[in-house]
Design a protein around this motif. Structure first.
Motif, PDB file in Angstrom:
ATOM      1  N   VAL A   1      33.974 -24.063  10.020  1.00 58.21           N
ATOM      2  CA  VAL A   1      34.305 -22.639  10.076  1.00 58.21           C
ATOM      3  C   VAL A   1      33.294 -21.856   9.253  1.00 58.21           C
ATOM      4  O   VAL A   1      33.014 -22.208   8.097  1.00 58.21           O
ATOM      5  CB  VAL A   1      35.732 -22.399   9.539  1.00 58.21           C
ATOM      6  N   LEU A   2      32.763 -20.788   9.835  1.00 57.33           N
ATOM      7  CA  LEU A   2      31.867 -19.929   9.089  1.00 57.33           C
ATOM      8  C   LEU A   2      32.010 -18.494   9.595  1.00 57.33           C
ATOM      9  O   LEU A   2      32.139 -18.277  10.803  1.00 57.33           O
ATOM     10  CB  LEU A   2      30.412 -20.384   9.173  1.00 57.33           C
ATOM     11  N   PRO A   3      32.058 -17.527   8.678  1.00 51.18           N
ATOM     12  CA  PRO A   3      32.137 -16.123   9.103  1.00 51.18           C
ATOM     13  C   PRO A   3      30.766 -15.600   9.513  1.00 51.18           C
ATOM     14  O   PRO A   3      29.746 -15.965   8.918  1.00 51.18           O
ATOM     15  CB  PRO A   3      32.645 -15.410   7.849  1.00 51.18           C
ATOM     16  N   VAL A   4      30.748 -14.764  10.531  1.00 56.07           N
ATOM     17  CA  VAL A   4      29.508 -14.112  10.947  1.00 56.07           C
ATOM     18  C   VAL A   4      29.780 -12.627  11.129  1.00 56.07           C
ATOM     19  O   VAL A   4      30.816 -12.225  11.658  1.00 56.07           O
ATOM     20  CB  VAL A   4      28.931 -14.709  12.247  1.00 56.07           C
ATOM     21  N   VAL A   5      28.849 -11.829  10.658  1.00 50.39           N
ATOM     22  CA  VAL A   5      28.935 -10.373  10.790  1.00 50.39           C
ATOM     23  C   VAL A   5      28.158  -9.965  12.035  1.00 50.39           C
ATOM     24  O   VAL A   5      27.067 -10.489  12.307  1.00 50.39           O
ATOM     25  CB  VAL A   5      28.365  -9.684   9.542  1.00 50.39           C
ATOM     26  N   ALA A   6      28.714  -9.048  12.804  1.00 45.17           N
ATOM     27  CA  ALA A   6      28.015  -8.578  13.996  1.00 45.17           C
ATOM     28  C   ALA A   6      26.649  -8.033  13.626  1.00 45.17           C
ATOM     29  O   ALA A   6      26.517  -7.318  12.623  1.00 45.17           O
ATOM     30  CB  ALA A   6      28.844  -7.497  14.687  1.00 45.17           C
ATOM     31  N   PRO A   7      25.624  -8.370  14.389  1.00 49.69           N
ATOM     32  CA  PRO A   7      24.281  -7.908  14.042  1.00 49.69           C
ATOM     33  C   PRO A   7      24.174  -6.395  14.156  1.00 49.69           C
ATOM     34  O   PRO A   7      24.855  -5.774  14.988  1.00 49.69           O
ATOM     35  CB  PRO A   7      23.394  -8.609  15.077  1.00 49.69           C
ATOM     36  N   PRO A   8      23.349  -5.776  13.335  1.00 50.43           N
ATOM     37  CA  PRO A   8      23.180  -4.317  13.427  1.00 50.43           C
ATOM     38  C   PRO A   8      22.527  -3.923  14.745  1.00 50.43           C
ATOM     39  O   PRO A   8      21.771  -4.695  15.346  1.00 50.43           O
ATOM     40  CB  PRO A   8      22.281  -3.992  12.234  1.00 50.43           C
ATOM     41  N   ARG A   9      22.826  -2.752  15.195  1.00 47.79           N
ATOM     42  CA  ARG A   9      22.282  -2.247  16.454  1.00 47.79           C
ATOM     43  C   ARG A   9      20.769  -2.063  16.334  1.00 47.79           C
ATOM     44  O   ARG A   9      20.285  -1.460  15.373  1.00 47.79           O
ATOM     45  CB  ARG A   9      22.950  -0.922  16.806  1.00 47.79           C
ATOM     46  N   PRO A  10      19.996  -2.581  17.298  1.00 47.41           N
ATOM     47  CA  PRO A  10      18.553  -2.359  17.276  1.00 47.41           C
ATOM     48  C   PRO A  10      18.234  -0.863  17.229  1.00 47.41           C
ATOM     49  O   PRO A  10      18.837  -0.060  17.945  1.00 47.41           O
ATOM     50  CB  PRO A  10      18.075  -2.986  18.594  1.00 47.41           C
ATOM     51  N   GLY A  11      17.314  -0.506  16.360  1.00 48.07           N
ATOM     52  CA  GLY A  11      16.971   0.894  16.168  1.00 48.07           C
ATOM     53  C   GLY A  11      17.685   1.542  15.005  1.00 48.07           C
ATOM     54  O   GLY A  11      17.292   2.633  14.569  1.00 48.07           O
ATOM     55  N   SER A  12      18.729   0.867  14.486  1.00 45.57           N
ATOM     56  CA  SER A  12      19.438   1.424  13.341  1.00 45.57           C
ATOM     57  C   SER A  12      18.649   1.161  12.070  1.00 45.57           C
ATOM     58  O   SER A  12      17.758   0.308  12.016  1.00 45.57           O
ATOM     59  CB  SER A  12      20.827   0.788  13.222  1.00 45.57           C
ATOM     60  N   LEU A  13      18.996   1.896  11.009  1.00 43.55           N
ATOM     61  CA  LEU A  13      18.305   1.722   9.736  1.00 43.55           C
ATOM     62  C   LEU A  13      18.517   0.312   9.193  1.00 43.55           C
ATOM     63  O   LEU A  13      17.575  -0.306   8.682  1.00 43.55           O
ATOM     64  CB  LEU A  13      18.803   2.763   8.731  1.00 43.55           C
ATOM     65  N   THR A  14      19.749  -0.192   9.309  1.00 47.92           N
ATOM     66  CA  THR A  14      20.038  -1.542   8.805  1.00 47.92           C
ATOM     67  C   THR A  14      19.204  -2.580   9.538  1.00 47.92           C
ATOM     68  O   THR A  14      18.634  -3.492   8.925  1.00 47.92           O
ATOM     69  CB  THR A  14      21.526  -1.865   8.960  1.00 47.92           C
ATOM     70  N   HIS A  15      19.118  -2.456  10.858  1.00 47.49           N
ATOM     71  CA  HIS A  15      18.325  -3.400  11.636  1.00 47.49           C
ATOM     72  C   HIS A  15      16.857  -3.337  11.227  1.00 47.49           C
ATOM     73  O   HIS A  15      16.193  -4.379  11.075  1.00 47.49           O
ATOM     74  CB  HIS A  15      18.467  -3.096  13.128  1.00 47.49           C
ATOM     75  N   ALA A  16      16.353  -2.139  11.007  1.00 50.81           N
ATOM     76  CA  ALA A  16      14.952  -1.982  10.606  1.00 50.81           C
ATOM     77  C   ALA A  16      14.703  -2.614   9.239  1.00 50.81           C
ATOM     78  O   ALA A  16      13.671  -3.262   9.017  1.00 50.81           O
ATOM     79  CB  ALA A  16      14.570  -0.511  10.593  1.00 50.81           C
ATOM     80  N   MET A  17      15.655  -2.454   8.318  1.00 47.22           N
ATOM     81  CA  MET A  17      15.502  -3.033   6.985  1.00 47.22           C
ATOM     82  C   MET A  17      15.493  -4.553   7.040  1.00 47.22           C
ATOM     83  O   MET A  17      14.661  -5.209   6.403  1.00 47.22           O
ATOM     84  CB  MET A  17      16.628  -2.534   6.079  1.00 47.22           C
ATOM     85  N   LEU A  18      16.410  -5.131   7.818  1.00 50.29           N
ATOM     86  CA  LEU A  18      16.463  -6.589   7.915  1.00 50.29           C
ATOM     87  C   LEU A  18      15.242  -7.141   8.641  1.00 50.29           C
ATOM     88  O   LEU A  18      14.709  -8.188   8.270  1.00 50.29           O
ATOM     89  CB  LEU A  18      17.745  -7.022   8.634  1.00 50.29           C
ATOM     90  N   LEU A  19      14.806  -6.429   9.662  1.00 50.96           N
ATOM     91  CA  LEU A  19      13.599  -6.841  10.381  1.00 50.96           C
ATOM     92  C   LEU A  19      12.396  -6.806   9.445  1.00 50.96           C
ATOM     93  O   LEU A  19      11.553  -7.721   9.447  1.00 50.96           O
ATOM     94  CB  LEU A  19      13.383  -5.926  11.580  1.00 50.96           C
ATOM     95  N   GLY A  20      12.327  -5.771   8.612  1.00 52.24           N
ATOM     96  CA  GLY A  20      11.238  -5.676   7.657  1.00 52.24           C
ATOM     97  C   GLY A  20      11.285  -6.778   6.616  1.00 52.24           C
ATOM     98  O   GLY A  20      10.253  -7.353   6.251  1.00 52.24           O
ATOM     99  N   PHE A  21      12.487  -7.092   6.148  1.00 58.56           N
ATOM    100  CA  PHE A  21      12.627  -8.176   5.178  1.00 58.56           C
ATOM    101  C   PHE A  21      12.152  -9.499   5.781  1.00 58.56           C
ATOM    102  O   PHE A  21      11.398 -10.254   5.143  1.00 58.56           O
ATOM    103  CB  PHE A  21      14.083  -8.310   4.735  1.00 58.56           C
ATOM    104  N   ASP A  22      12.593  -9.789   7.007  1.00 56.32           N
ATOM    105  CA  ASP A  22      12.176 -11.035   7.649  1.00 56.32           C
ATOM    106  C   ASP A  22      10.665 -11.082   7.828  1.00 56.32           C
ATOM    107  O   ASP A  22      10.034 -12.136   7.662  1.00 56.32           O
ATOM    108  CB  ASP A  22      12.861 -11.182   9.013  1.00 56.32           C
ATOM    109  N   ALA A  23      10.059  -9.946   8.165  1.00 54.39           N
ATOM    110  CA  ALA A  23       8.608  -9.905   8.353  1.00 54.39           C
ATOM    111  C   ALA A  23       7.886 -10.200   7.045  1.00 54.39           C
ATOM    112  O   ALA A  23       6.891 -10.947   7.018  1.00 54.39           O
ATOM    113  CB  ALA A  23       8.191  -8.540   8.904  1.00 54.39           C
TER     114      ALA A  23
END
Length: 248
Positions: free
Chosen positions: A156-178
């Motif tokens: 069992v593991l909890p997962v949070v729905a991914p942020p919508r592409p184009g949102s600020l949160t998605h951009a921040m996480l994408l930048g972190f991964d980069a």
């Protein structure tokens, strides 16, 4: 994002330039004061869901860190609980935390990709650890979890729905991964920590390919997104048959 008791920027820089193991050894004393720790709201919601689906006998917290997931297991398991992590520093902090009465608890230093257990657990949980595994490593990880579960046991593991592409949160996480990909391309040893590398569908199919039957339990405490999908859900992967039906 960090409380005053959390790590300073200079400490985070040193940790980020270390290996994953060494980085978490350094971070361990202040880990619970960072946003990297799974929130109490997610932990409490997981306890509530597991209490409804139990009972469980023995439990394993995979990549246990400072032991927040072990505290979840201690509320839903009757017999014994084990926390496993490859960071000595995190295990030392976990051992030092005072806990109320509950099942016997043990701590094991182990790499999740080579677990030193047989099929002895009824329940395995993991919180916030998947980002430390490359997608190519997930089949082996899921095979290890399958190996240590008894027939009818659950991962069992909890997962949070991914942020919508184009949102600020998605951009921040994408930048972190980069940034992490660039860091790992030019610096050794690597520090594997990505937020968007593991896709929901890959997680689902990877668990099925490892021999699990997979369901998704919404955590109603967190509501739903505009499209009706849960904001947070539990991925529940079952090994073989179980007395109670696996429902989503």
């Amino acid at each position: 994002m960090f409380s005053p008791e959390g790590p300073r920027l200079s400490e985070l820089a040193v940790q980020a330039l270390s290996s994953v193991e060494r980085g978490y050894d350094l971070l361990a004393p202040k880990f619970d004061h960072t946003p990297f720790r799974t929130s109490d709201s997610v932990l409490d919601a997981t306890v509530a869901a597991l209490l409804e689906s139990g009972p469980y006998g023995t439990g394993l917290d995979l990549c246990c860190g400072t032991g927040a997931g072990v505290d979840v297991l201690r509320q839903v398991c009757r017999d014994s609980v084990t926390g496993a992590d490859f960071s000595t520093g995190m295990l030392e902090v976990a051992r030092s935390r005072r806990r109320p009465e509950g099942p016997d608890t043990s701590w094991v230093r182990a790499d999740a990709r080579v677990l030193p257990f047989g099929p002895e657990f009824d329940l395995v949980v993991s919180f916030g650890a998947l980002g430390h595994f490359l997608p190519s490593e997930l089949p082996g990880l899921f095979a290890q979890v399958h190996k240590v579960l008894r027939p009818g046991g659950r991962f069992v593991l909890p997962v949070v729905a991914p942020p919508r592409p184009g949102s600020l949160t998605h951009a921040m996480l994408l930048g972190f991964d980069a940034v992490m990909r660039v860091r790992n391309a030019v610096w050794r040893p690597p520090f594997v920590m990505y937020y968007l590398a593991v896709r929901f569908g890959d997680l689902w199919h990877g668990l099925e390919n490892a021999g699990f039957r997979v369901a998704f339990w919404p955590l109603p405490e967190f509501g739903r997104r505009r499209d009706g999908s849960p904001r947070v859900r539990l991925v529940v992967a079952e090994k073989g048959a179980r007395r109670a039906p696996l429902t989503s």
